[in-house]
Design an enzyme around this catalytic site. Sequence first.
Site, PDB file in Angstrom:
ATOM      1  N   ASP A 150      -4.395  43.872 -19.978  1.00 22.96           N
ATOM      2  CA  ASP A 150      -4.480  43.086 -18.739  1.00 22.96           C
ATOM      3  C   ASP A 150      -4.959  41.664 -19.034  1.00 22.96           C
ATOM      4  O   ASP A 150      -4.466  40.691 -18.477  1.00 22.96           O
ATOM      5  CB  ASP A 150      -5.445  43.752 -17.743  1.00 22.96           C
ATOM      6  CG  ASP A 150      -4.919  45.101 -17.286  1.00 22.96           C
ATOM      7  OD1 ASP A 150      -3.705  45.352 -17.456  1.00 22.96           O
ATOM      8  OD2 ASP A 150      -5.713  45.926 -16.781  1.00 22.96           O
ATOM      9  N   SER A 184      -7.856  48.827 -25.510  1.00 17.66           N
ATOM     10  CA  SER A 184      -7.942  49.459 -24.197  1.00 17.66           C
ATOM     11  C   SER A 184      -6.970  48.786 -23.237  1.00 17.66           C
ATOM     12  O   SER A 184      -6.409  47.732 -23.534  1.00 17.66           O
ATOM     13  CB  SER A 184      -9.362  49.348 -23.635  1.00 17.66           C
ATOM     14  OG  SER A 184      -9.594  48.013 -23.210  1.00 17.66           O
ATOM     15  N   LYS A 185      -6.797  49.413 -22.091  1.00 13.15           N
ATOM     16  CA  LYS A 185      -5.898  48.860 -21.077  1.00 13.15           C
ATOM     17  C   LYS A 185      -6.372  47.473 -20.653  1.00 13.15           C
ATOM     18  O   LYS A 185      -5.570  46.598 -20.357  1.00 13.15           O
ATOM     19  CB  LYS A 185      -5.855  49.805 -19.885  1.00 13.15           C
ATOM     20  CG  LYS A 185      -5.039  49.266 -18.715  1.00 13.15           C
ATOM     21  CD  LYS A 185      -4.593  50.381 -17.805  1.00 13.15           C
ATOM     22  CE  LYS A 185      -4.238  49.950 -16.402  1.00 13.15           C
ATOM     23  NZ  LYS A 185      -3.854  48.583 -16.172  1.00 13.15           N
ATOM     24  N   ARG A 186      -7.681  47.292 -20.646  1.00 11.79           N
ATOM     25  CA  ARG A 186      -8.223  45.989 -20.254  1.00 11.79           C
ATOM     26  C   ARG A 186      -7.748  44.863 -21.176  1.00 11.79           C
ATOM     27  O   ARG A 186      -7.520  43.745 -20.733  1.00 11.79           O
ATOM     28  CB  ARG A 186      -9.750  46.030 -20.194  1.00 11.79           C
ATOM     29  CG  ARG A 186     -10.262  45.957 -18.751  1.00 11.79           C
ATOM     30  CD  ARG A 186     -11.748  46.181 -18.672  1.00 11.79           C
ATOM     31  NE  ARG A 186     -12.093  47.546 -19.062  1.00 11.79           N
ATOM     32  CZ  ARG A 186     -13.008  47.872 -19.983  1.00 11.79           C
ATOM     33  NH1 ARG A 186     -13.676  46.937 -20.614  1.00 11.79           N
ATOM     34  NH2 ARG A 186     -13.262  49.138 -20.251  1.00 11.79           N
TER      35      ARG A 186
END
Length: 522
Positions: free
Chosen positions: A263, A258-260
């Site tokens: 990050d 996921s994008k998380r």
Amino acid sequence: MVRVRFAPSPTGPLHIGGVRTALYNYLFAKKQGGDLILRIEDTDSQRFVPGAEEYIIEAFNWLGITFDEGPHIGGKYGPYRQSERKSIYKEYVDRLLEKGLAYIAFDTPEELEAKRNEIPNFQYDASTRILMKNSLTLSEKETADWIDAGKQYVVRIKIEPDQSIVVNDVIRGAVTVNSSILDDKVLYKSSDQLPTYHLANIVDDHLMEITHVIRGEEWLPSAPLHVTLYNYFGWTDTMPQFAHLPLLLKPEGNGKLSKRDGDRLGFPVFPLQWQDPKTGEISSGYREKGYLPDAIINFLALLGWNPGDDREILSLEDMIALFSLEKCSKSGAKFDYKKGEWFNHQYIQLKSNEEIAGLWLDSCHCGLDPQSHEHTVMQEIAGQARNDKVLMDTIIKIVGLVKDRVTYVKDLWEQSSFFFVAPETYDEKTVKKRWKEDSAAQLTELSAVLESVEDFTAKPTEDIVIPWIESKGYSMGNVMNAFRLALVGESKGPHIFDITEILGKKEVIKRIESAINQIPVA
Ligand code: GLU
């Protein structure tokens, strides 16, 4: 003739998993001598995000994934945006209604919500549709009257319970499900007169004569419905082959990427930087981070596919020649972003110094603070180099000397800034360790020796300096370390005589002088 499509919904930036899906479609099409189509699935106006389609097209342009048909290039099966195909779909909805394979349902969102509260695990299907307000429970006249009165409705597919539905998947084999687990999915909404994803997707795949549907695993649960639709329309013979690609997993392997994760661990999950048009939030992209498109392509190609041996560096031509859906794996592929960095490093080594220098100068701003002095210097150099062949050749040489130390093109500055800007300060730790009591005296002598060198290129200089150090009985390490500190300001950098050659005699002597003047004797 093979025809495959990549069919993104423009609901935001393209996820890196979507890029891989498009890549596999591309490789498969090219391998088979077929065509790749870009189709924009924008029937859900609620989720439409302005700029997303342009982003998708720009990303593929950057990556070098080309399409044979699409909204940006046309083609004889167009239009390629579903929002421009609105008038096409209604006819197909009507066909299903006429054959009794779909029905009209009037249930309001409130009524559906009430049923969900009343019946645990409610799904709209053969066992519950008799309790609802639809053309199967209402009389023909009532249904017609309600439509005439302008009551909103949806069209639902009528799934027969307890049938075996088989999805033939090239990667997974025959996947069989019992139809009772499916619900009567909405195919069309009168409110916006638009089909839902499922109907538009099937109708378009059929009309565009798609032969293979290659897409992410997340679409596997929809496949039985899609197979049912093909059968209901009587298109069983031309049903495409399905291939559901393995998921991209978190680098640790536990769950979907996921994008998380990006990050958290500091890697992009989008090909290009994206600014959310609503919130203004910026998400990083591989391009801006400094990745080479062919490195990304190579990295992604191997996340879920392998050429059958342990080769890792593959050109696009290699990949096309070797690609097959049968060699795609069923199990998820860990998104090892460190491997992505490794690929980028490898591709920098593979490219000519000239090409890397060109990329570097084009993106010289990249990675440097735009307010900084270094940024200004770098920009000046880039500007000059375009009209100054000697400077350009020097930069190309510098790239050759330091490129094995960089992961990204923009790291070249950090590795080579001392070639362009003389050290103003000297790294404290290095000074402590490397600047000895007699360093100043030795470098003063060295300076005189260098002054006498006629051919200042690396080898002849080295052939004079090394014997001189030996003849004086000085410690080779001490002299060389102090020399490097004077030229670079710290203890890094390539071979010292490669540095002296590029800096030139005058600059080398000047830097020695500055060091002697500035570095206090311990
Ligand atoms: N529009 C779907 C998506 O966003 C297409 C899925 C498919 O390829 O059928 O991925």
